[in-house]
Design a protein around this motif. Sequence first.
Motif, short mmCIF file in Angstrom:
data_model
loop_
_atom_site.label_atom_id
_atom_site.label_comp_id
_atom_site.label_asym_id
_atom_site.label_seq_id
_atom_site.Cartn_x
_atom_site.Cartn_y
_atom_site.Cartn_z
N ARG A 1 -6.61 -7.31 -9.25
CA ARG A 1 -7.20 -7.95 -8.07
C ARG A 1 -6.41 -9.18 -7.64
O ARG A 1 -6.20 -9.42 -6.46
CB ARG A 1 -8.65 -8.37 -8.36
N ALA B 1 -3.45 -8.09 -5.82
CA ALA B 1 -3.83 -7.66 -4.46
C ALA B 1 -4.01 -8.87 -3.54
O ALA B 1 -3.88 -8.75 -2.33
CB ALA B 1 -5.12 -6.84 -4.51
N GLU B 2 -4.31 -10.02 -4.13
CA GLU B 2 -4.44 -11.24 -3.33
C GLU B 2 -3.14 -12.04 -3.34
O GLU B 2 -3.12 -13.21 -2.94
CB GLU B 2 -5.57 -12.11 -3.90
N TYR C 1 -15.06 -8.60 -3.89
CA TYR C 1 -13.93 -7.75 -4.29
C TYR C 1 -13.83 -6.65 -3.25
O TYR C 1 -14.76 -6.43 -2.47
CB TYR C 1 -14.17 -7.17 -5.69
N GLN C 2 -12.69 -5.97 -3.23
CA GLN C 2 -12.51 -4.92 -2.22
C GLN C 2 -13.24 -3.66 -2.68
O GLN C 2 -12.76 -2.92 -3.53
CB GLN C 2 -11.02 -4.64 -2.05
N SER D 1 -9.66 3.18 -2.02
CA SER D 1 -8.40 3.68 -1.49
C SER D 1 -8.18 5.10 -1.98
O SER D 1 -8.37 5.39 -3.16
CB SER D 1 -7.25 2.79 -1.98
N LEU E 1 1.12 -3.90 -3.38
CA LEU E 1 -0.20 -4.15 -2.82
C LEU E 1 -0.95 -2.83 -2.63
O LEU E 1 -2.14 -2.74 -2.90
CB LEU E 1 -0.09 -4.90 -1.49
N GLU E 2 -0.23 -1.80 -2.17
CA GLU E 2 -0.89 -0.49 -1.99
C GLU E 2 -1.36 0.07 -3.33
O GLU E 2 -2.45 0.60 -3.45
CB GLU E 2 0.07 0.50 -1.32
N HIS F 1 -4.41 -1.71 -4.64
CA HIS F 1 -5.67 -1.32 -3.99
C HIS F 1 -6.25 -0.02 -4.55
O HIS F 1 -7.40 0.31 -4.27
CB HIS F 1 -5.46 -1.20 -2.48
N ARG F 2 -5.46 0.71 -5.32
CA ARG F 2 -6.00 1.94 -5.91
C ARG F 2 -6.95 1.64 -7.07
O ARG F 2 -7.71 2.50 -7.49
CB ARG F 2 -4.85 2.84 -6.42
N CYS F 3 -6.89 0.42 -7.58
CA CYS F 3 -7.74 0.07 -8.73
C CYS F 3 -9.21 0.15 -8.32
O CYS F 3 -9.59 -0.30 -7.24
CB CYS F 3 -7.40 -1.31 -9.24
N ASN G 1 -11.76 -1.36 -9.75
CA ASN G 1 -12.54 -2.55 -10.12
C ASN G 1 -13.65 -2.22 -11.12
O ASN G 1 -14.82 -2.60 -10.93
CB ASN G 1 -13.19 -3.18 -8.87
#
Lengths: 596, 350
Positions: free
Chosen positions: A33, A36-37, A443-444, A448, A481-482, A485-487, A489
């Motif tokens: 995360r 990603a930020e 969190y996102q 994705s 970054l892409e 985003h697959r994580c 969380n």
Amino acid sequence: MKNTDTSSYQHFLKVVDCQHACPAHTPVPEYIRLIAEKRYTEAYMINWQSNVFPGVLGRVCDRPCEPACRRTRVEAEPVAICRLKRVASDYKEDIYSYLPSIPQQKNTKRIALIGAGPASLTVARDLLPLGYEVVLYERDAKAGGMMRSQIPAFRLPETVLDEELNYILQMGVECHFGEEITSLAKLLQAKFDAIFIGTGAPSGRWLEIPGHDLASDHIKVGINWLANVSFKHTEEAPKRVVVLGGGNTAMDCCRTAKRLGASEVNVLVRSSFDAMKASPWEKADAQAEGITITPDHSPIEYVISGGKFIGVRFEKVASSYDEHGKRTLRATGETILVECDLVLVAVGQDTAFPWIERDIGLKFNKWQQPTLNKETLQSSLAQVFFGGDAAFGPENIITAVANGHQAAISIDLFCQGKDTQQDRPEAGFNLVSQKMGIHDWSYQSGISHEQRHQVPHIAWEEAVKQLNTEVELGFDEKLALEEAHRCLNCDVHTVFNENTCIECSACDDICPMDCINFVDVDQHSDKNAEQIIDKLRVKEINPQQELLVSPALKTGRIMIKDEDVCLHCGLCAERCPTGAWDMKKLMIDNIGATIK
Amino acid sequence: MSYQKSSFYHPRLPVNDLGLTYRDYEGALSTLCAGCGHDAITSAIVQACFELSLPPHQVAKMSGIGCSSKAPNYFLNKSHGFNSVHGRMPSVTTGANLANRDLTYLAMSGDGDSASIGLGQFAHVVRRQLNMLYVVANNGVYGLTKGQLAATADKGVTNKGGELSLFSDIDLCVMALQLGATFVARSFSGDKKQLVPLIKAAMSHQGFAFIDIVSPCVTFNNHASSTRSYDYVHEHITTAAVTDFIPVKTEITSDCQAGVCEDICLHDGSLMRIHKLQADYDTKNAMKAINDIESHKQKGEILTGLFYLDPNGESFHDVNNSSDTPLNQLKQEVLCPGNRVLSSINDSFR
């Protein structure tokens, strides 16, 4: 069926599969995360705290986290966790200000570390900030252990290794390089409060088949040969090289031989291709560099003709497995001769303790391994601790690091006169709500659906020409970054409060993965768990994964959430009208203490 | 914020005869309030259509105006649909059914749409015996206009704002029974075990099927003085019989004990299996059903389950003797056979 115990972190940690699978329990989703930020330095420090060598492990880790990644249960490929770790290392800023301060006033305890590999250095990293004096003995001229001697620079550049070793060595380790300890009895006389042994598994196995003695000039043990290359004692390889063995050392040997001038490199292994011990990506890279891997061939003879070494004779074998998965090899009678000028033997390695006297009270088991307490890593001599490959035989770097944390806790307790088992600290934990607004999370939460990204590398034809140029280039920022985003969380948990639930079924209706169930339980007939599991939306559950079971609700039903394929998308919590579901992040305050 | 539900689905999800999972019967992500009973009805409809293996393109979902009538957007997004004028869904469905009798008509309406502005339309479509399933999501308030009391609210209750219900409630099940519906049931959005088999049987039923579903409005009618709140319904719900739907292809394994259990064969060969909880339970007597509904209401209970079923009742096309081939498939020459046929018809009147 028992209610889930949510009063300790155990259930929650197990849900974070990657973190749970990592021997050092690295908080993987947390650092992904941060990546990603674009908070690379913080992402690096999260890693550094738990796995000590993020730059190294981001390149050469065995990645036990990736097969565990929840994404493999909902799509083909896991998140590229390992290479994201490298991203944190590649893009971080100067970290010196984040490093722990080292007390000027020492606590008068002196600890000896034997071997300067990942296990010992982790112990040093954990103990120095507490005020311990740490004295390191290493037979080689530099620190790093197998990370330096056995892993070629085209996979792990020396600069990366040196940087991360220096963070620790500069904390004030008293280093004795080139100094081999030849007697533990003698060291026990010296004034040390505790001794940590992290000498690895330095003894490569030979293959004693006919012709071995006559051909010995043409046969080298893989790990020794790699060390010679690393320390520049070996700078070329003959034209034709055969590598015996199918592990990662075999892959490093064949790729190094190619770079030192060999044109025909053959790896021959007894097992089938799929059963080879080498990581799949190491096999793929070796093949991409033009190396032939021949599975199902067992070496039977080093062939000498007219006093001259010709090559190795192999017999073709077939693997078959019994119902327990045990392999048997059946000879087919078919043999082949593979001609070569050099044989590199990479069929395994062992620990070696000729320097530990057997009459000083340190017990060994029948495999000549020290008898240890698995959790404390304390030997039968109370002041002597083991870790890394030296403790239980060859494993990997991340296991050595985990052992280092365990041993550091034990040594700290031991030096304070406490019991290394009974007085062990337990990690504290907290679950922190991620709610920012009605439909807003910190969190996102959106999922994705991108597929795994491949790490860019230099051209294969260039790669095989250069011994010390790293093959992989690492993710650029866009790919990183892409991929981040697959994580999913997984450390942001779905936490249920049975007291506020009104049983409107909004959560089990919306859940994309059919995780949530409200089940009628008949106290008389539903005696065992199977009968209750038979009432779940998806009855075929994954026994490796946890169920979250609530106490009885107002109507007498219970809530059962199958954690197996939860995407942690937060839709259950968004749809809950009473806030009975919340998305809460697991925070553990002492990761080291969770390693059991 | 989540604008969409992930397209990932459970790897071990069962598939139906068409090879579809229940996820293939879903629609857009609901924009109704979190915890709305209508979302649970949506989920029950999705489950029922999946279990019936209905080809999605053979279903038409019809609705009027209201929270309930938004709901068809949230299921069966591969089906036909028509979101009509307030209270006028029955007329539009009649037209559609006349044009194409081969589709399965699934209508979703609410207490405002059916018991207030569309009461006349409702009465006539029951009377017309149109072959359809008419579902009313009944929450007792007008949720979309901030919670005014609806015509189905019990006399004497107050809404969230404190307004008292001065008039008697309209019970749509009682009306449907009086007007000749051949399948009448009441259920609760929070009881899918009851609701899913009822929807499956109602969709398999030939003729007019009506299900009134108590569906709590979590925002405007889930307070302590409501008789349509989750807590109130959970506490006051009662049922006279447990119903199970057995599709045509399924082998019937257990025996049906006379007096306790009854099998009713539906038009397509599927079975409605009824386990009686009350000894005098009877699916063939509409008058008794009306009586039972009213007497439970007087006791403060909400009676649910299948009230009445006539598997052999006539439907609109039988009464009308209309063509077996749907009108929309008849060719020009059949629909307009020309002068010679017209003259022979005219001649028959001379």
